[in-house]
Design an enzyme around this catalytic site. Structure first.
Site, short mmCIF file in Angstrom:
data_model
loop_
_atom_site.label_atom_id
_atom_site.label_comp_id
_atom_site.label_asym_id
_atom_site.label_seq_id
_atom_site.Cartn_x
_atom_site.Cartn_y
_atom_site.Cartn_z
CG PHE A 120 -2.38 0.01 0.74
CD1 PHE A 120 -3.02 -0.97 0.31
CD2 PHE A 120 -3.07 1.26 1.12
CE1 PHE A 120 -4.42 -0.95 0.16
CE2 PHE A 120 -4.51 0.97 0.82
CZ PHE A 120 -4.97 0.09 0.36
CD GLN A 234 -5.47 10.27 3.23
OE1 GLN A 234 -6.16 9.39 3.50
NE2 GLN A 234 -4.04 10.37 3.68
CG HIS A 236 -8.06 8.12 -2.25
ND1 HIS A 236 -7.72 7.61 -3.59
CD2 HIS A 236 -7.89 6.97 -1.35
CE1 HIS A 236 -7.31 6.21 -3.31
NE2 HIS A 236 -7.36 6.08 -2.08
CG LEU A 246 -11.97 4.96 -2.39
CD1 LEU A 246 -10.90 5.77 -2.66
CD2 LEU A 246 -12.16 4.31 -1.14
CD GLU A 249 -2.80 4.09 -0.91
OE1 GLU A 249 -3.55 5.28 -0.74
OE2 GLU A 249 -2.15 3.61 -0.28
NE ARG A 294 -4.90 6.56 0.68
CZ ARG A 294 -5.73 5.75 1.43
NH1 ARG A 294 -6.44 6.47 2.29
NH2 ARG A 294 -5.95 4.77 1.19
CG HIS A 362 -10.20 9.26 1.25
ND1 HIS A 362 -11.32 8.32 0.95
CD2 HIS A 362 -9.41 8.16 2.01
CE1 HIS A 362 -11.11 7.15 1.08
NE2 HIS A 362 -9.88 7.10 1.80
NE ARG A 397 -6.94 7.39 6.79
CZ ARG A 397 -7.12 6.42 5.96
NH1 ARG A 397 -6.11 5.22 5.92
NH2 ARG A 397 -7.89 6.55 4.84
#
Lengths: 588, 127, 113, 251
Positions: A120, A234, A236, A246, A249, A294, A362, A397
């Site tokens: 990730f 955040q 995304h 969405l 990721e 991100r 996000h 995050r």
């Protein structure tokens, strides 16, 4: 005067998403004698945890280590995470994940039958557990279904919490609107846990569902509990233009690449490393290019936009997320939901065409200020999940930390609230009933029986989201933030003239939209003022007028307090244990 | 707050095409049953002796019999087709992680149907 | 909620459905469409001889009895579905009763054949 | 001139009227709009009093199921262009009582969900301690039940089921499919407990395999298949008990 009904319990949990359910089960596991009320404005399986796709991080493999997970998280947070909390989080994570496996979550597996992991963004080692690309959905349903076996848990489904009740200096419950009847009820409890999630809906273009309106943040804020680090929102990097849906990721974790209108992998121009060929067995390289964090990827998009190297469509500018080289088989096995969503909502089958994507609001790193045990400064009030800022996410995050966070701190809040409830058995029911009656009157007078209103809820909401995007989006400046702060103050004024056409008590969603907007205006103000005060750039908070990180002044959490005028902002130090602040390095 | 229960009309089964097709599917059983009774009758006559049997054959040759057979056949085929198409839902075969595709399972059923039909025809009428 | 004895009826229904699906259409073609135009293969001796064989008789029994239960089961549910729920007990008795009677007749006829 | 489309929407306000009415709204037609977008447009721009449930608008939260021209649909995944230029009729999910406008009463489903025990059940003393790690489960074992774990509880299957419409005591498609999801999970040992509900007269045996639940299901769960497979399983049990009444219990 209508008396409000008082429901009595030991602990009330507001919010039935991942964190709330985990908290409820934690109480059921440790103390089944306690009566727990789970108050949720939607049926728990509708909660927004359901939309999380990619996975949940925990150190469980031989090649991994706690320190690596800590370091990835802290670096990812741009050194704004509290390191003692991160260490606790990382240590608790594996047990929580295994616990969820024992509860039946259908994790994807290796051929040996062990849990499979995937890479990730921003993570040095692949440690993300996943259930194809519907991880949040499976986690939420596993938690909800498991919670059903605890008889001490009472579900108050479709009850909309409106206010935190305080008596004798501590939190003693909440008021909630029972949507079916339109009646306001008091739920008296010795401890209250907020698990209401984030507030993505203050932005016009968000991956968040309609229900994410910051209710818990605003409720806490209104009773004097500060919100922490609210300026960090955040984006995304890969949402579908128009809808904001969405695209996980995990699509990049499995090898998807981002290209601009020339088919060029533009991330290499933004200090995120050099691209490897997609057919190179080493692609994708962790913490490099598409597997950068991100905030950096979203910022790179904005720079490309300035350079005019993005594509343009009916819903604005976008770039391409190209998955074609993965092949149909891998796409169907690892990220089938990506294919379903792009085909349905973008008319693009990623097997044959690249997906149009752009950054989209996000996740809130900020939230209700809590300590490591999820306690707020109001005795008896706890918070966990996205609503809270505990703080492991700091200024940005890492993907796949939030699902783990809601397990670790959901469980923690359940235990902490239980201890508090046992130590504080006495409740003042007479006073609570009176408070309930007052709240009922407030809602009746200001909303359902109010005359002479003329501002439409939808209009105010649209103006709010617009000013948040233009003034407090990915890049901010003093000028843009001041405009937004002014606009929000104006909207706050105009809200007093809000019009409710719907006079029915039963399932009055115009009333709930108005209450949600009321909450969102508070949250929006907290964001804009916190962002205005932080004159540096860090993680997701990027000031064009202050492009550098400033550790001397701002290696600290912002705390925003509600006042009658503009919010008051204070700062408190970040806890540093073993990882002194350094440069964030990706791809090098 | 009182909720409203919508009345369920007696014509529910006619309200949507899939429901109508379902009722037709279920009613194929009547023709199947009737044919079984006919077979019983056939055996009974056969047991009675040549004369009775010849009467049975003559009856089968009547236009009415042919028409009834045609109608019953249409329903019987509808039964077979729907039955085989639904079989993959019940017979789920999994090899490793992959499910054997439904069309293969249904296809195997259709093939068996065809094969048995040919064999039966060959045995009985010796074509 | 009560423990159900449905499995016995359902399994007979399912077995009957398979038998009916596989064999009934071709039999209908033979007796309904072929025989009227060419009855040579249906000479009394040939058919009588064949049915005299115990195995053929057993096959015929299966071919008749199982589809009868199939028919009874479906008919029962159609009647309940179209609104006779109140008398579902009676319907069950009538439907399965008829199938049992048919089965007994088949057994007797074929046994004595 | 702007293209428009008409929506005819079921209205019911329990504190104001005894029976429902239909209200027609004319709204702009956009090719990429789903029915939910149209309803949101009505709520925001035309009539704030319209009530309905929605949240994720990406087909996973399960809130926005409604009857669209008599067919149960997730309105966030049902495009206007598939109906244009005809009028679209939107009603609450069939088979359930209506709480308000497009909002149905879900109590019955929630009750049934709990009743089938949708959680991992282990035999006494066979619970694996957390410290010993995960239960091993091969990809093939996962694939056995994975499909049935995809249910989003949207209840379109109930709205499609004529058996449920006629008799609400039927446990119903989604609940049975979820029971199967746990029964077929290699980690679970609770099938026998679930059989009390599933194999009862109100359970699988009510189903006549109309099959519309599986057609309506937006997540390809195939509840109809799950129910038929449960029938096979219960039937095998029944014969086992019949033939071996002394030892069939331990499954």
């Amino acid at each position: 005067m209508v008396k409000s009904e008082v429901h009595k319990c030991d602990v009330v949990i507001v919010g039935g998403g991942g964190a709330g359910l985990r908290a409820a089960i934690a109480i059921g596991q440790t103390n089944p004698a306690l009566k727990v009320a789970l108050v949720s404005k939607v049926y728990p399986m509708r909660s927004h945890t359901v939309s999380a796709e990619g996975g949940a991080a925990a150190v469980t493999k031989e090649n991994d280590s706690f320190d690596d997970h800590c370091m990835d998280t802290i670096g990812g947070s741009d050194w704004l995470a509290d390191q003692d909390v991160v260490e606790f989080f990382v240590k608790q994570a594996p047990a929580e994940m295994i616990q969820l496996e024992h509860w039946g979550c259908p994790w994807s597996r290796e051929p040996s039958g062990k849990i499979a992991v995937r890479p990730f963004g921003g993570m040095k080692i692949e440690r993300t557990w996943y259930a194809a690309d519907k991880t949040g959905f499976h986690m939420l349903h596993a938690l909800y279904q498991t919670s059903l076996k605890y008889d001490n848990l009472i579900n108050y489904d479709e009850w909309f919490a409106t206010k935190i009740l305080i008596e004798n200096g501590r939190c003693q419950g909440v008021t909630a609107l029972e949507l079916r009847s339109g009646q306001l009820r008091v739920i008296a409890a010795k401890a209250v846990i907020l698990c209401t999630g984030g507030a993505g809906r203050v932005f016009p273009f968000t991956t968040n569902g309609a229900i994410k309106t910051g209710d818990g943040m605003a409720m806490a804020y209104r009773v004097g509990v500060p919100l922490k680090d609210m300026e960090f929102v955040q984006y995304h990097p890969t949402g579908l233009p128009g809808t904001g849906i969405l695209i996980t990721e995990a699509a990049r974790g499995e090898g998807g690449i981002l290209v601009n209108k020339d088919g060029y992998r533009y991330l290499q121009d933004y200090d995120l490393g050099k691209p490897l060929d997609v057919n190179d067995p080493l692609h994708p390289v962790k913490k490099t290019m598409e597997l950068g964090p991100r905030d950096r990827l979203s910022q790179a998009f904005m720079k490309e936009l300035e350079k005019g190297r993005v594509l343009s469509g009916p819903y604005g500018e976008y770039v391409h997320l190209d998955l074609r080289h993965l092949g149909e088989k891998k796409i169907d096995k690892k990220i089938p939901f990506v294919r379903e969503l792009s085909t349905k909502y973008a008319g693009i089958d990623p097997v044959y065409d690249p997906i149009p994507v752009r950054p989209v609001a996000h996740y809130f790193m900020g939230g209700v200020d809590t300590n490591i045990r999820t306690a707020t400064r109001l005795p008896g009030l706890f918070a966990a999940g996205e609503v809270a800022s505990v703080t492991i996410n700091g200024a940005n995050r890492l993907g796949s930390n939030s699902l783990t966070e809601l397990l670790v701190f959901g469980a923690q809040s359940g235990q902490a609230a239980t201890e508090f409830a046992i130590e504080h058995p006495d409740l003042d029911f007479t006073a609570l009933e009176k408070q309930g009656a007052d709240e009922q009157e407030r809602i009746t007078k200001n909303f359902i029986r109010k005359n002479g209103g003329y501002e439409r809820v939808a209009t105010l909401r649209q103006e709010m989201t617009k000013t948040m995007e233009s003034g407090a989006g990915i890049y901010r400046s003093e000028k843009s933030l001041k405009e937004t702060c002014d606009k929000l103050a104006e909207l706050r004024d105009r809200f007093s003239n809000v019009m409710i056409e719907d006079r029915s008590l039963a399932f009055n969603t115009e009333l709930t939209s108005a209450l949600e907007l009321d909450f969102m205006l508070d949250v929006a103000q907290a964001i804009a003022h916190s962002a205005l005060a932080r004159t540096e750039s860090r993680g997701s908070h990027q000031r064009t007028d202050y492009p550098k990180r400033n550790d001397e002044r701002f290696l600290s959490h912002s705390l925003v307090f509600r006042t009658d005028g503009a919010p008051r902002i204070e700062y408190k130090d970040v806890t540093i244990t073993r990882w002194p602040p350094a440069e964030r390095v990706y791809g090098r | 707050m009182k909720s409203y229960r919508r009345p369920v009309p007696n014509t529910l089964w006619l309200s949507r095409r899939p429901y109508i097709l379902f009722i037709i599917r279920e009613l194929t059983a009547v023709f199947v049953g009737a044919y079984c009774v006919l077979l019983l009758f056939f055996i009974y006559k056969l047991g009675k002796g040549l004369e009775a049997y010849q009467g049975m054959l003559d009856a089968l040759k009547s236009p009415l019999s042919i028409i009834l057979h045609l109608i019953a056949l249409a329903f019987a085929i509808y039964h077979s087709v729907t039955w085989f198409n639904l079989t993959p839902k019940i017979m789920v075969l999994q090899i490793g992680e992959e499910r054997v595709p439904a069309f293969l399972i249904a296809g195997a059923n259709f093939a068996a149907w065809l094969g048995l039909s040919v064999i039966l025809a060959w045995v009985i009428i010796g074509v | 909620m009560s423990k159900s004895n449905e499995p016995i009826f359902w399994s007979l229904f399912a077995a009957g459905g398979v038998v009916a699906a596989l064999f009934i259409p071709i039999l209908m073609v033979i007796t309904g469409l072929f025989l009227p135009f060419d009855d040579k293969p249906f000479a009394y001796e040939r058919i009588h001889g064949a049915v005299s064989h115990p195995l053929i008789r057993l096959l015929l029994f299966v071919l008749i009895a199982l589809p009868l239960f199939h028919c009874a089961h479906r008919l029962r549910f159609v009647l309940i579905d179209i609104g006779l729920k109140e008398v579902r007990g009676i319907i069950s008795v009538l439907c399965y009763g008829a199938a049992i009677v048919g089965t007994i007749i088949a057994a007797v006829l074929l046994w004595r054949f | 001139m702007e293209e428009t489309i008409e929506l005819e929407i079921f209205r019911y306000r329990p504190d104001q009227e005894d029976r429902p009415t239909f209200q027609t709204y004319e709204i702009p037609f956009r090719k990429d709009w789903v029915v939910l977008d149209a309803i949101n447009y009505i709520k925001d721009q035309i009539d704030g009093t319209l009530s309905y449930r929605w949240s994720c608008r990406m087909g996973v939260c399960g809130s926005c199921g409604m009857m669209v021209n008599g067919v149960p649909k997730l309105t966030c995944a049902t495009f206007l262009k598939d109906y244009y230029p005809d009028k679209i009729r939107v009603e609450p999910l069939a088979g359930f009582p209506v709480e308000r406008d497009l909002v149905i009463v879900m109590d019955d489903f929630i009750h049934k969900l709990k009743e089938i025990k949708p959680w991992i059940i282990r035999r006494e003393g066979e619970e694996k301690p957390i410290e010993e790690g995960e239960y091993l489960q091969s990809p093939a074992e996962l694939a056995e039940y994975k499909q049935y774990s995809m249910c989003i509880n949207c209840m379109l299957c109930y709205a499609a089921c004529p058996v449920y419409a006629l008799d609400n005591t039927f446990v119903g498609p989604a609940a049975i499919a979820l029971a199967q999801r746990y029964n077929m999970d290699s980690r679970d040992q609770g099938r026998e407990q679930r059989e009390e509900i599933i194999a009862s007269n109100e359970g699988i045996w009510e189903c006549t395999f109309v099959g519309e639940c599986s057609v309506a299901c937006p997540k390809s769960v195939d509840p109809a298949g799950a129910i038929q497979r449960a029938k096979v399983g219960s039937t095998i049990d029944w014969y086992k008990d019949l033939l071996m009444p002394w030892g069939g219990k331990k499954r």
